[in-house]
Design an enzyme around this catalytic site. Structure first.
Site, short mmCIF file in Angstrom:
data_model
loop_
_atom_site.label_atom_id
_atom_site.label_comp_id
_atom_site.label_asym_id
_atom_site.label_seq_id
_atom_site.Cartn_x
_atom_site.Cartn_y
_atom_site.Cartn_z
CE LYS A 56 41.27 38.55 26.69
NZ LYS A 56 42.19 38.82 25.57
CB ALA A 120 43.68 42.40 24.58
#
Length: 421
Positions: A56, A120
């Site tokens: 990410k 996250a």
């Protein structure tokens, strides 16, 4: 055109099922090693993709544009290829915020502890700040980048009121793990987990055992996927689809775990339920026989009850990782908390209660129920455990067809409440 999800390990992912329910395209799961990830991003051979652990943050250097929301979070989980230009977004914020509001988790003025400091976590931190928490503490295995160690957490922050797990600890296949001991936090009023497989993480199960509000990550996954599709297709989609998919996935994936005395009807009822509900039937005792390579009486003769229970626990742990099953347990499976803790992570537990006088004694395959007296003694010893672990109690004394119908109806009504709050 190519839509899909990239990440290092995707065997547990539900994203394909969710995206293909929301949109009319094929959604690929694309597991990538570190080396393959760089080659994939340089090639840019996709229309739009989602990004998960551990990429990410790593995708950011490959992007031509990042929207302000993703830039502030510092992580990207959605990329759209617009005529060769890669544009990054973050839908984790929306997904988690949806879950916070749906379950009325009040963060304003509270101390919030966030476990994990990866991609996250960045989005969750942004939500916590948005919700005006009084204090936000981030704890990670390694201190730095705003995170403290677990030792420091235990020394100074056991008064946390809301705890959120953003780490992969407890994710399938390691479903018995939990990132933190919830019983240490006496002021905790809610826990949230971004993990969605198993249905109920051990972290949330322990919160449930303590009577603490708890929410697993499946709704977040669906909500963030819905917004990703909106970016992919440049269209608006009603939020109603989130709950529709959520309930449907729970119904299809959750196991039914039948507990009760020997000869109470678990096997017969289980097979009938499996046929009606399109779930696979599994008899835990049959799996024990298969694993041991010998009959149950032989196991008892050679290893005693302790040896049998050890194999039973091994099998229970294996079955707990499965989905969409009807699992008929042995009469004594409830005697060991570890069995029930595992089985409840992916299952709704139904106690099949039957009058003791209707139970069958002297079955050669059931060494512990050798007589009526033994059955009465066993029932007295176990009834409290059956009731303790039952999400629903079905009495099986008369018409078995009625009992099966009752359980099927109860499953649908109990399931949603059993995995939240």
């Amino acid at each position: 055109m190519r839509y899909g999800l990239i990440g290092e390990k995707l065997g547990h992912s539900f994203s394909k099922e969710i995206h293909e329910r929301i949109a009319d395209y094929t959604y690929d799961l694309i597991p990538l090693s570190k080396e393959a990830f760089h080659a994939f991003m340089e090639k840019r051979d996709f229309t739009a993709i989602n990004v998960t652990i551990p990429y990410k943050k790593e995708v950011i250097p490959y992007l031509d544009e990042i929207d302000e929301h993703a830039k502030a979070i510092g992580a990207v989980n959605t990329i759209v290829n617009k005529e060769g230009k890669l544009i990054g977004y973050n839908t984790d914020f929306t997904g988690f915020h949806y879950m916070v509001k749906k379950h009325d988790v009040q963060m304003k003025g509270k101390k919030v502890l966030i476990i994990g400091n990866g991609g996250a976590s960045a989005a969750i931190q942004a939500v916590v700040q948005h919700e005006q928490a009084k204090q936000m503490i981030i704890v990670d295995v390694v201190a730095g980048n705003g995170a403290i160690t677990y030792d420091e957490c235990f020394l100074h922050h056991l008064d946390a009121e809301i705890i959120i797990n953003t780490s992969p600890v407890g994710m399938y296949p390691h479903i018995g793990n939990t990132p933190i001991d919830i019983t240490l936090f006496h002021k905790c009023e809610a826990v949230m987990d971004v993990i969605y497989n198993p249905i109920l993480t051990r972290f949330c199960l322990e919160a449930q055992n303590e009577g603490i509000k708890h929410v697993n990550g499946l709704e977040m996954l669906i909500a963030q996927a819905k917004q990703s599709v909106e970016y992919f297709l440049n269209k608006t989609i009603d939020d109603a689809i989130i709950d529709e998919i959520y309930q449907d996935m729970l119904m299809k994936r959750c196991n039914i775990v039948l507990i009760g005395m020997p000869s109470s009807g678990k096997t017969t009822i289980g097979k009938m339920l499996a046929k009606r509900m399109q779930k696979e039937f599994i008899d835990l005792d049959d799996k024990i026989i298969e694993k041991a390579g010998k009959s149950i009486p032989e196991i008892f003769t050679e290893s005693g009850e302790a040896g049998f229970r050890a194999i039973e626990t091994e099998v229970a742990i294996e079955l707990a990782k499965t989905n969409n099953k009807i699992i008929a347990t042995g009469g004594g499976t409830v005697k060991h908390k570890v069995n029930m803790d595992y089985l409840r992570q992916n299952g709704i537990t139904i106690f099949i209660d039957r009058d003791v006088d209707k139970l069958i004694s002297a079955d050669p395959n059931r060494p512990l129920s050798s007589s009526k007296e033994a059955l009465h003694k066993m029932y007295t010893e176990r009834i409290a455990l059956y009731r303790k672990y039952a999400a629903y109690i079905a009495v099986n004394n008369t018409d078995i067809e009625e009992t099966v119908s009752e359980i099927e109806t109860a499953y649908h009504s109990v399931l949603i409440n059993a995995v939240k709050d």
